[in-house]
Design an enzyme around this catalytic site. Structure first.
Site, PDB file in Angstrom:
ATOM      1  N   LYS A 130      -7.132  -6.073  -1.657  1.00  0.00           N
ATOM      2  CA  LYS A 130      -6.258  -6.285  -0.500  1.00  0.00           C
ATOM      3  C   LYS A 130      -6.750  -7.510   0.249  1.00  0.00           C
ATOM      4  O   LYS A 130      -7.927  -7.870   0.161  1.00  0.00           O
ATOM      5  CB  LYS A 130      -6.325  -5.071   0.431  1.00  0.00           C
ATOM      6  CG  LYS A 130      -5.151  -4.946   1.353  1.00  0.00           C
ATOM      7  CD  LYS A 130      -4.017  -4.204   0.676  1.00  0.00           C
ATOM      8  CE  LYS A 130      -2.762  -4.127   1.503  1.00  0.00           C
ATOM      9  NZ  LYS A 130      -1.809  -3.159   0.934  1.00  0.00           N
ATOM     10  N   ASP A 170       2.591  -7.412   2.372  1.00  0.00           N
ATOM     11  CA  ASP A 170       2.305  -6.207   3.157  1.00  0.00           C
ATOM     12  C   ASP A 170       2.904  -6.518   4.538  1.00  0.00           C
ATOM     13  O   ASP A 170       3.783  -7.392   4.642  1.00  0.00           O
ATOM     14  CB  ASP A 170       0.784  -5.925   3.208  1.00  0.00           C
ATOM     15  CG  ASP A 170       0.456  -4.503   3.672  1.00  0.00           C
ATOM     16  OD1 ASP A 170       0.513  -3.586   2.846  1.00  0.00           O
ATOM     17  OD2 ASP A 170       0.155  -4.323   4.868  1.00  0.00           O
TER      18      ASP A 170
HETATM   19  N1  GLU Z   1       1.256  -3.839   0.135  1.00  0.00           N
HETATM   20  C1  GLU Z   1       1.846  -2.888  -0.776  1.00  0.00           C
HETATM   21  C2  GLU Z   1       0.987  -1.634  -0.820  1.00  0.00           C
HETATM   22  O1  GLU Z   1       0.426  -1.259   0.176  1.00  0.00           O
HETATM   23  C3  GLU Z   1       2.184  -3.484  -2.129  1.00  0.00           C
HETATM   24  C4  GLU Z   1       1.087  -4.163  -2.855  1.00  0.00           C
HETATM   25  C5  GLU Z   1       1.537  -4.906  -4.119  1.00  0.00           C
HETATM   26  O2  GLU Z   1       2.715  -4.897  -4.462  1.00  0.00           O
HETATM   27  O3  GLU Z   1       0.642  -5.460  -4.758  1.00  0.00           O
HETATM   28  O4  GLU Z   1       0.863  -0.969  -1.820  1.00  0.00           O
END
Ligand code: GLU
Length: 449
Positions: A130, A170
Site C-alpha cells: 500500500k 484508493d
Molecule cells: N485500494 C483498493 C483496496 O483497498 C484496491 C487496491 C488495488 O486495486 O490494487 O483494496
C-alpha cells in the site's frame, strides 16, 4: 471478538507495539488478525516454529520519500510519499495509493497489512502492499493534481513494475490520478508497461468493471451473507456511507438487486432521501462535477441534508460503510442493531472499531469485514493485470461474472474456515484465518527469507 488472544500471541503483540510506536491503526489491524488465529497455530505448529507471525507483521520493504511540487501561485509545496511493500509470498506487491491529509506511516501499514490477507482471499496471484501521501486533493486544481502526481511518480517509478509492485487507486486516487502517474512512469522508463498500475482508463489498458468492482463486489458479498440466512436484498432499506467510487457503485448494485438506499454521506454531512438515492444525480455531482453531497438537496427537494450528521442513526436493515477507517464505533453499532440492522458489509477498509465489531458479533447479525467484503476491487485489478499480460480485453458481462464468482468463493471460504476453527458464522475469524493460512503456507515453502 470471538476469541481472546492466546498468551503466546499476546507476547508477540506486545513486541509489535514496541517495534512500531505511535501507529494506532496498524496496531488495531494486527490485533484483530492475532485474535483470530490462535486455533490456526494449534493446527499448524510449523507456523509458530518458523515465526511466521513475527515475519508477516514486519514489512519486507518500506519506502518514504519527499514529494516537492509547485502550486498554481508558484509556491513550493512539500508532501511525504510512502510505499510499503508488505508481503510478496503470493505474487507482486499489490494495493492502492491513498492521497489524504491523514496519511502517515501507521495508516499505510494498516492498509498494507490488511491487503496481504484480502489479496490472498481473492485466490489470485497477488502479494500485499500500500502507499500514498498526505497530499490533500480537496480544492486543488487539475494542474496541481497533475504536478503532484508527476513528482510522486518521479520517485516511485524505480520501485514498481508489473512483476514487482503494482499500485492502484484508493481514497483520493481515481482514474485521473492513475492517468497522470502512468504518463510519468512511461516517460521516465520509455516503456509502455500497462501492468505496472491498475485502474487505468478504458482506452489505454484499463479493465471494464474495475471502476464498479469494489462496490459491486461488496454488495455481492452481502447478498451471499443474506442468502446463507435464506434472505435477500429484495425490499431492504439500506444506508451506504461515503459518496466516492465505492459508495456510488454499492448504491448502484443494491438498487439492481432490489434494495433501496436511503442515505449516503461525505465528511461534511449526511443526505437522507427516503424515496431512494437518485443515482444519476449522485454520479453527476460526485463523478463529473466533483462537488459536495450537500448540493444533492438542491435538486431533490424532499431529501434532507444534515451538516455533521451521523449516518448510522438512520434506521436500516443493511448498512454498508464505504467511507473510511473507524467510522462505526461501539455506540453507532449499538444504534444500528437497535434499529433493526441485520447485515453489515464493509466497502471501506477497517471502518468498524473493535468495540463496534464486538457489538455486531454479539448481536449475531451478518457482519462481513472489509478484508473479505471489499476484496472485489483488488480482485478486478488482478483481472486487469491478466488482460494486460495477454493483451486482451474482456466484455463487461464476462468480467462481472468473474467478479461475482470470486465473491461467492470468498464467502464460501470464510464460512467454511470459520466453521472449521469453531466460530461458525463469524466472518472475521473466517477471513483472517483463511487469508493467513494461504500466505503462511507459501512463506514456509519459500524458506527463511
Ligand atoms: N485500494 C483498493 C483496496 O483497498 C484496491 C487496491 C488495488 O486495486 O490494487 O483494496
Amino acid at each position: 471478538m470471538a476469541t481472546k488472544m492466546d498468551e503466546r500471541l499476546e507476547f508477540v503483540y506486545q513486541e509489535i507495539l514496541k517495534r512500531n510506536p505511535g501507529e494506532a491503526e496498524f496496531h488495531q489491524a494486527v490485533r484483530e488478525v492475532l485474535e483470530s488465529i490462535g486455533p490456526v497455530l494449534t493446527k499448524y505448529p510449523e507456523f509458530r516454529e518458523r515465526k511466521i507471525i513475527q515475519r508477516i507483521c514486519e514489512p519486507e520493504r518500506q519506502i518514504i520519500f519527499r514529494v516537492p511540487w509547485l502550486d498554481d501561485r508558484g509556491e513550493v509545496q512539500i508532501n511525504r510519499g510512502f510505499r510499503v511493500q508488505f508481503n510478496s509470498a503470493l505474487g507482486p506487491y499489490k494495493g492502492g495509493l491513498r492521497f489524504h491529509p491523514s496519511v502517515y506511516l501507521g495508516i499505510v501499514k494498516f492498509l498494507g497489512f490488511e491487503q496481504i490477507f484480502k489479496n490472498a482471499l481473492t485466490g489470485l496471484p497477488i502479494g500485499g502492499g500500500k502507499g500514498g501521501s498526505d497530499f490533500d486533493p480537496k480544492g486543488k486544481s487539475d494542474n496541481e493534481v497533475m504536478r503532484f502526481c508527476q513528482s510522486f511518480m518521479t520517485e516511485l517509478w524505480r520501485y514498481i513494475g508489473e512483476y514487482t509492485d503494482v499500485p492502484a487507486g484508493d481514497i483520493g486516487v481515481g482514474g485521473r490520478e492513475i492517468g497522470y502517474m502512468f504518463g510519468q512512469f512511461k516517460r521516465l522508463t520509455s516503456k509502455y508497461e500497462a501492468g505496472v498500475l491498475t485502474g487505468k482508463g478504458l482506452d489505454w489498458g484499463g479493465s471494464l468493471v474495475r471502476t464498479e468492482a469494489t462496490g459491486y463486489g461488496a454488495t455481492f458479498f452481502v447478498a451471499e451473507m443474506l442468502k446463507a440466512r435464506s434472505d435477500s436484498f429484495g425490499g431492504k432499506t439500506c444506508t451506504v456511507s461515503g459518496s466516492g467510487n465505492v459508495a456510488i457503485y454499492t448504491v448502484e448494485k443494491i438498487h439492481q438487486l432490489g434494495g433501496k438506499v436511503v442515505a449516503c454521506s461525505d465528511s461534511d454531512g449526511v443526505i437522507h432521501d427516503d424515496k431512494g438515492i437518485d443515482l444519476e444525480l449522485l454520479k453527476q455531482l460526485k463523478e463529473r462535477e466533483r462537488r459536495r453531497i450537500s448540493d444533492y438537496v438542491g435538486y431533490r427537494k424532499h431529501a434532507t441534508y444534515v451538516a455533521g450528521g451521523n449516518i448510522w442513526a438512520v434506521p436500516c436493515q443493511v448498512a454498508m460503510p464505504s467511507a473510511t477507517q473507524n467510522e462505526i464505533n461501539g455506540k453507532d453499532a449499538a444504534t444500528l442493531v437497535k434499529n433493526g440492522c441485520i447485515a453489515v458489509g464493509e466497502g471501506a477498509n477497517m471502518p468498524t472499531t473493535p468495540e463496534g465489531i464486538k457489538v455486531f458479533l454479539d448481536a449475531g447479525i451478518a457482519y462481513g469485514p472489509g478484508k473479505a467484503a471489499n476484496a472485489g476491487g483488488v480482485a478486478t485489478s488482478a483481472l486487469e493485470m491478466q488482460q494486460n499480460a495477454t493483451r486482451d480485453s474482456w466484455t463487461f458481462e464476462f468480467t462481472e461474472q468473474k467478479l461475482a464468482s470470486i465473491m461467492r468463493t470468498i464467502h464460501q471460504n470464510c464460512w467454511e474456515t470459520a466453521e472449521e476453527f469453531g466460530s461458525k458464522g463469524n466472518y472475521v475469524v473466517g477471513a483472517n484465518a483463511a487469508g493467513f493460512i494461504k500466505v503462511a503456507k507459501a512463506m514456509v515453502a519459500h524458506g527463511l527469507i
